[in-house]
Design an enzyme around this catalytic site. Structure first.
Site, PDB file in Angstrom:
ATOM      1  N   SER A 152       0.833  -1.204   0.000  1.00 11.31           N
ATOM      2  CA  SER A 152       0.000   0.000   0.000  1.00 11.31           C
ATOM      3  C   SER A 152       0.871   1.259   0.000  1.00 11.31           C
ATOM      4  O   SER A 152       1.634   1.477  -0.937  1.00 11.31           O
ATOM      5  CB  SER A 152      -0.980  -0.059   1.185  1.00 11.31           C
ATOM      6  OG  SER A 152      -2.016   0.870   1.023  1.00 11.31           O
ATOM      7  N   ASP A 229     -10.123  -5.727  -3.303  1.00 10.17           N
ATOM      8  CA  ASP A 229      -9.533  -4.695  -2.452  1.00 10.17           C
ATOM      9  C   ASP A 229     -10.397  -3.431  -2.561  1.00 10.17           C
ATOM     10  O   ASP A 229     -10.550  -2.865  -3.646  1.00 10.17           O
ATOM     11  CB  ASP A 229      -8.115  -4.432  -2.967  1.00 10.17           C
ATOM     12  CG  ASP A 229      -7.340  -3.418  -2.167  1.00 10.17           C
ATOM     13  OD1 ASP A 229      -7.942  -2.480  -1.617  1.00 10.17           O
ATOM     14  OD2 ASP A 229      -6.097  -3.553  -2.115  1.00 10.17           O
ATOM     15  N   HIS A 263      -7.298  -6.132   0.828  1.00  8.21           N
ATOM     16  CA  HIS A 263      -6.110  -5.299   1.043  1.00  8.21           C
ATOM     17  C   HIS A 263      -5.317  -5.722   2.283  1.00  8.21           C
ATOM     18  O   HIS A 263      -4.365  -5.066   2.667  1.00  8.21           O
ATOM     19  CB  HIS A 263      -6.581  -3.834   1.202  1.00  8.21           C
ATOM     20  CG  HIS A 263      -5.499  -2.799   1.040  1.00  8.21           C
ATOM     21  ND1 HIS A 263      -4.931  -2.506  -0.182  1.00  8.21           N
ATOM     22  CD2 HIS A 263      -4.900  -1.972   1.937  1.00  8.21           C
ATOM     23  CE1 HIS A 263      -4.037  -1.532  -0.027  1.00  8.21           C
ATOM     24  NE2 HIS A 263      -3.994  -1.198   1.257  1.00  8.21           N
TER      25      HIS A 263
END
Length: 285
Positions: A152, A229, A263
């Protein structure tokens, strides 16, 4: 102010050791923690290549060590894992903890230029201070053989740091990276506050902008992205923009869209072995 790292915890895992250290960072102006996973040594004089992991928003140096399971592959491949924190801490800058996506736990791996956030220099910490600290204090590490990966915000950090320092890292990979931050809400918020209004300054910390100006990426960039995600669906991550930019300059990229994955660290743990092996191959050439 102890600049030399002090060991604060140790846990054996897969024959190696997770060790947590504390030190004073002159770059950030505060005390910082980081983790190292040392694989089992094959010989007393053996030196391990290093693989830096950069974590995402809200994380510390602990999340990856506790949740990813990366130590299994790192142990068998003989690679040391280096896991720093995600921002300075304890500076008590007004507003530093007001939101989860800016300030504490959200350093974005850049060098802030705005006076209020002048201590937010995670780029220099990761690229300069930490490798020097490791080289000076841990003779069992070969810091000249280094690779980098992350998740991320940390995927953004890994990609940008790699692209700006192709001479320092053998390979890069990322899980669900913020791949084009100049075009997403997270990036807009962070870059405006840390770097000011000049968008040319933002592009220095945007993987898509950086790769489009690069013509000498030779190692394959590996990216995994979960198709379920939430942040991918909300256009915060934009990996296809990065892939498109790579294709235009013939930078080798493998973008894998993983159906059903989100995620989280469940997603990371599922594919972490592929990433560790990807780097081990580059580090042991």
């Amino acid at each position: 102010m102890e600049i030399k790292p002090t060991e604060i915890s140790i846990s054996k895992m897969f024959g190696g050791y997770n060790k947590r250290y504390k030190h004073y960072s002159p770059t950030l102006g505060c005390s910082m923690n980081f983790h190292i996973f040392f694989p089992p040594a094959s010989a007393p004089s053996h030196k391990f290549p290093v693989l830096y992991w950069l974590s995402g928003l809200t994380c510390t140096d602990e999340n990856f060590i506790a949740k990813s399971g990366a130590q299994r592959a790192a142990s068998s491949e003989g690679v040391a894992l280096i896991v720093p924190d995600t921002s300075p801490r304890g500076l008590n800058v007004e507003g530093e903890s007001d939101s989860w996506d800016f300030g504490v736990g959200a350093g974005f791996y850049l060098n802030a230029t705005q006076e209020k956030w002048k201590n937010w220099k995670m780029y220099d910490y990761v690229v300069k201070e930490l490798p020097t600290l490791l080289h000076e204090n841990f003779p069992e590490l070969d810091t000249s053989r280094a690779s980098i990966f992350g998740h991320s915000m940390g995927g953004h950090g890994a990609l940008t740091i790699y692209l700006k320092n192709l001479d320092k890292y053998k390979s890069v990979s990322a899980f669900a990276p913020i791949a084009n931050p100049v075009n997403c809400p997270w990036g807009l918020k962070a870059f405006t506050n840390y770097l000011g209004e000049n968008k040319a300054d933002w592009e220095e910390y945007d993987a898509t902008c950086l790769v489009s100006k690069s013509n000498n990426v030779s190692a394959t960039i590996l990216i995994d992205q979960g198709e379920d995600d939430k942040f991918y669906k909300d256009h915060q991550l934009l990996p296809q923009k990065f892939e498109e930019a790579c294709r235009k300059v013939n930078a080798p990229i493998l973008l894998r869209l993983q159906p059903g994955y989100d995620h989280s660290y469940f997603f990371i743990a599922t594919f972490i072995d592929d990433h560790v092996r990807h780097h081990a191959q580059a580090l042991n050439l």
